[in-house]
Design a protein around this motif. Sequence first.
Motif, PDB file in Angstrom:
ATOM      1  N   GLU A  70       0.818  -1.214   0.000  1.00  0.00           N
ATOM      2  CA  GLU A  70       0.000   0.000   0.000  1.00  0.00           C
ATOM      3  C   GLU A  70       0.848   1.259   0.000  1.00  0.00           C
ATOM      4  O   GLU A  70       0.376   2.331  -0.350  1.00  0.00           O
ATOM      5  CB  GLU A  70      -0.916   0.007   1.228  1.00  0.00           C
ATOM      6  CG  GLU A  70      -1.972  -1.079   1.197  1.00  0.00           C
ATOM      7  CD  GLU A  70      -2.851  -1.078   2.435  1.00  0.00           C
ATOM      8  OE1 GLU A  70      -2.833  -0.085   3.185  1.00  0.00           O
ATOM      9  OE2 GLU A  70      -3.559  -2.080   2.643  1.00  0.00           O
ATOM     10  N   VAL A  71       2.096   1.142   0.409  1.00  0.00           N
ATOM     11  CA  VAL A  71       2.967   2.299   0.579  1.00  0.00           C
ATOM     12  C   VAL A  71       3.820   2.583  -0.648  1.00  0.00           C
ATOM     13  O   VAL A  71       3.985   3.728  -1.049  1.00  0.00           O
ATOM     14  CB  VAL A  71       3.879   2.083   1.810  1.00  0.00           C
ATOM     15  CG1 VAL A  71       4.964   3.120   1.873  1.00  0.00           C
ATOM     16  CG2 VAL A  71       3.056   2.095   3.078  1.00  0.00           C
ATOM     17  N   ILE A  72       4.388   1.532  -1.241  1.00  0.00           N
ATOM     18  CA  ILE A  72       5.300   1.714  -2.376  1.00  0.00           C
ATOM     19  C   ILE A  72       4.482   1.658  -3.657  1.00  0.00           C
ATOM     20  O   ILE A  72       3.991   0.595  -4.035  1.00  0.00           O
ATOM     21  CB  ILE A  72       6.396   0.630  -2.403  1.00  0.00           C
ATOM     22  CG1 ILE A  72       7.194   0.639  -1.094  1.00  0.00           C
ATOM     23  CG2 ILE A  72       7.329   0.844  -3.589  1.00  0.00           C
ATOM     24  CD1 ILE A  72       8.176  -0.507  -0.968  1.00  0.00           C
ATOM     25  N   PRO A  73       4.324   2.794  -4.319  1.00  0.00           N
ATOM     26  CA  PRO A  73       3.521   2.787  -5.539  1.00  0.00           C
ATOM     27  C   PRO A  73       4.191   1.995  -6.649  1.00  0.00           C
ATOM     28  O   PRO A  73       5.411   1.935  -6.725  1.00  0.00           O
ATOM     29  CB  PRO A  73       3.419   4.274  -5.904  1.00  0.00           C
ATOM     30  CG  PRO A  73       4.565   4.922  -5.221  1.00  0.00           C
ATOM     31  CD  PRO A  73       4.888   4.093  -4.013  1.00  0.00           C
ATOM     32  N   GLY A  74       3.379   1.416  -7.467  1.00  0.00           N
ATOM     33  CA  GLY A  74       3.882   0.658  -8.605  1.00  0.00           C
ATOM     34  C   GLY A  74       3.938   1.523  -9.852  1.00  0.00           C
ATOM     35  O   GLY A  74       3.657   2.726  -9.813  1.00  0.00           O
ATOM     36  N   PRO A  75       4.272   0.929 -10.980  1.00  0.00           N
ATOM     37  CA  PRO A  75       4.402   1.668 -12.235  1.00  0.00           C
ATOM     38  C   PRO A  75       3.100   2.321 -12.682  1.00  0.00           C
ATOM     39  O   PRO A  75       3.108   3.202 -13.533  1.00  0.00           O
ATOM     40  CB  PRO A  75       4.847   0.605 -13.245  1.00  0.00           C
ATOM     41  CG  PRO A  75       5.106  -0.631 -12.493  1.00  0.00           C
ATOM     42  CD  PRO A  75       4.599  -0.463 -11.102  1.00  0.00           C
ATOM     43  N   GLU A  76       1.980   1.902 -12.103  1.00  0.00           N
ATOM     44  CA  GLU A  76       0.689   2.487 -12.489  1.00  0.00           C
ATOM     45  C   GLU A  76       0.620   3.979 -12.179  1.00  0.00           C
ATOM     46  O   GLU A  76      -0.260   4.680 -12.655  1.00  0.00           O
ATOM     47  CB  GLU A  76      -0.461   1.751 -11.790  1.00  0.00           C
ATOM     48  CG  GLU A  76      -0.533   1.948 -10.285  1.00  0.00           C
ATOM     49  CD  GLU A  76       0.345   1.003  -9.471  1.00  0.00           C
ATOM     50  OE1 GLU A  76       0.288   1.086  -8.235  1.00  0.00           O
ATOM     51  OE2 GLU A  76       1.088   0.200 -10.054  1.00  0.00           O
ATOM     52  N   PHE A  77       1.571   4.480 -11.382  1.00  0.00           N
ATOM     53  CA  PHE A  77       1.575   5.903 -11.046  1.00  0.00           C
ATOM     54  C   PHE A  77       2.139   6.763 -12.172  1.00  0.00           C
ATOM     55  O   PHE A  77       2.005   7.979 -12.136  1.00  0.00           O
ATOM     56  CB  PHE A  77       2.403   6.146  -9.774  1.00  0.00           C
ATOM     57  CG  PHE A  77       1.575   6.166  -8.542  1.00  0.00           C
ATOM     58  CD1 PHE A  77       1.038   7.343  -8.055  1.00  0.00           C
ATOM     59  CD2 PHE A  77       1.314   4.992  -7.870  1.00  0.00           C
ATOM     60  CE1 PHE A  77       0.264   7.351  -6.914  1.00  0.00           C
ATOM     61  CE2 PHE A  77       0.544   4.986  -6.727  1.00  0.00           C
ATOM     62  CZ  PHE A  77       0.017   6.173  -6.247  1.00  0.00           C
ATOM     63  N   ALA A  78       2.817   6.140 -13.134  1.00  0.00           N
ATOM     64  CA  ALA A  78       3.487   6.910 -14.186  1.00  0.00           C
ATOM     65  C   ALA A  78       2.567   7.951 -14.796  1.00  0.00           C
ATOM     66  O   ALA A  78       1.492   7.652 -15.274  1.00  0.00           O
ATOM     67  CB  ALA A  78       4.020   5.968 -15.262  1.00  0.00           C
ATOM     68  N   GLU A 135      13.251   0.366  -7.493  1.00  0.00           N
ATOM     69  CA  GLU A 135      13.946   0.686  -8.743  1.00  0.00           C
ATOM     70  C   GLU A 135      12.954   1.161  -9.803  1.00  0.00           C
ATOM     71  O   GLU A 135      13.219   2.125 -10.531  1.00  0.00           O
ATOM     72  CB  GLU A 135      14.743  -0.521  -9.250  1.00  0.00           C
ATOM     73  CG  GLU A 135      15.992  -0.790  -8.442  1.00  0.00           C
ATOM     74  CD  GLU A 135      16.718  -2.060  -8.862  1.00  0.00           C
ATOM     75  OE1 GLU A 135      16.181  -2.845  -9.669  1.00  0.00           O
ATOM     76  OE2 GLU A 135      17.843  -2.261  -8.373  1.00  0.00           O
ATOM     77  N   GLN A 136      11.804   0.500  -9.888  1.00  0.00           N
ATOM     78  CA  GLN A 136      10.763   0.935 -10.828  1.00  0.00           C
ATOM     79  C   GLN A 136      10.291   2.343 -10.495  1.00  0.00           C
ATOM     80  O   GLN A 136      10.090   3.171 -11.381  1.00  0.00           O
ATOM     81  CB  GLN A 136       9.574  -0.026 -10.805  1.00  0.00           C
ATOM     82  CG  GLN A 136       9.881  -1.409 -11.283  1.00  0.00           C
ATOM     83  CD  GLN A 136       8.728  -2.373 -11.040  1.00  0.00           C
ATOM     84  OE1 GLN A 136       7.783  -2.085 -10.317  1.00  0.00           O
ATOM     85  NE2 GLN A 136       8.807  -3.545 -11.657  1.00  0.00           N
ATOM     86  N   LEU A 137      10.140   2.613  -9.211  1.00  0.00           N
ATOM     87  CA  LEU A 137       9.703   3.936  -8.762  1.00  0.00           C
ATOM     88  C   LEU A 137      10.755   4.994  -9.094  1.00  0.00           C
ATOM     89  O   LEU A 137      10.418   6.094  -9.546  1.00  0.00           O
ATOM     90  CB  LEU A 137       9.434   3.901  -7.252  1.00  0.00           C
ATOM     91  CG  LEU A 137       8.923   5.182  -6.615  1.00  0.00           C
ATOM     92  CD1 LEU A 137       7.575   5.585  -7.208  1.00  0.00           C
ATOM     93  CD2 LEU A 137       8.807   5.006  -5.107  1.00  0.00           C
ATOM     94  N   VAL A 138      12.033   4.660  -8.906  1.00  0.00           N
ATOM     95  CA  VAL A 138      13.118   5.599  -9.212  1.00  0.00           C
ATOM     96  C   VAL A 138      13.139   5.914 -10.699  1.00  0.00           C
ATOM     97  O   VAL A 138      13.258   7.082 -11.098  1.00  0.00           O
ATOM     98  CB  VAL A 138      14.484   5.040  -8.740  1.00  0.00           C
ATOM     99  CG1 VAL A 138      15.642   5.832  -9.324  1.00  0.00           C
ATOM    100  CG2 VAL A 138      14.553   5.025  -7.220  1.00  0.00           C
ATOM    101  N   VAL A 139      13.007   4.896 -11.541  1.00  0.00           N
ATOM    102  CA  VAL A 139      12.997   5.114 -12.995  1.00  0.00           C
ATOM    103  C   VAL A 139      11.839   6.032 -13.373  1.00  0.00           C
ATOM    104  O   VAL A 139      11.998   6.982 -14.133  1.00  0.00           O
ATOM    105  CB  VAL A 139      12.922   3.772 -13.760  1.00  0.00           C
ATOM    106  CG1 VAL A 139      12.626   3.992 -15.238  1.00  0.00           C
ATOM    107  CG2 VAL A 139      14.218   2.998 -13.581  1.00  0.00           C
TER     108      VAL A 139
END
Length: 196
Positions: A70-78, A135-139
């Motif tokens: 719930e805390v670490i957003p996934g790539p869907e936030f792009a 790493e996905q979040l950083v990218v």
Amino acid sequence: MTPPERREQVIDAALQVIVEQGYAGVSIEAIARTAGVTRPVIYDHFPNLGALLQALIEREERIALAQLAEVIPGPEFAGSADPVTVLGSGVRRFLEAVKSRPPTWRIILLPLDGTPAIVREHVETNRTRIIERLEQLVVWGAGVNAGKLDVELAASSILALAEEAGRRVLTDPRQFSPERYEQFVLAIVGGLPGRD
């Protein structure tokens, strides 16, 4: 109590014994005393101490991973949010999760002397998964500058800083609040060159 409720009570008691006495203090007798039951009640639910500890590890791991999901957003936030805001609120929500279940996070962030290898292995395996997600979040957050950034190092650093913040929230929650950390992250990351 129903059998599932009693089982959870026994697991809760085992967690309490670990947090209060360390792994060296864990025994069927200590857990029974803490739960206010007899040893046979524990054996009704678990064949031995190892099975009880395995159930405890699996339960706490499920809880911690659900909170992190719930805390670490996934790539869907792009493209849908500001990376700085996402990072700041993510730090706050992580620390709120730590505050909501101190015993769970104590065995993860403040490992005790004598922590069994199986617990350390679970923690390390999950750290690897979390770093991959970070790493996905950083990218995503770096956008066009992602190629100029050491993504692995950035994700590992975020995790290390979050774990240290979690330890501080566990050991001194009055001084180190989730809101204080959120403001810190917003000030630091929002003030980096290239940010408006």
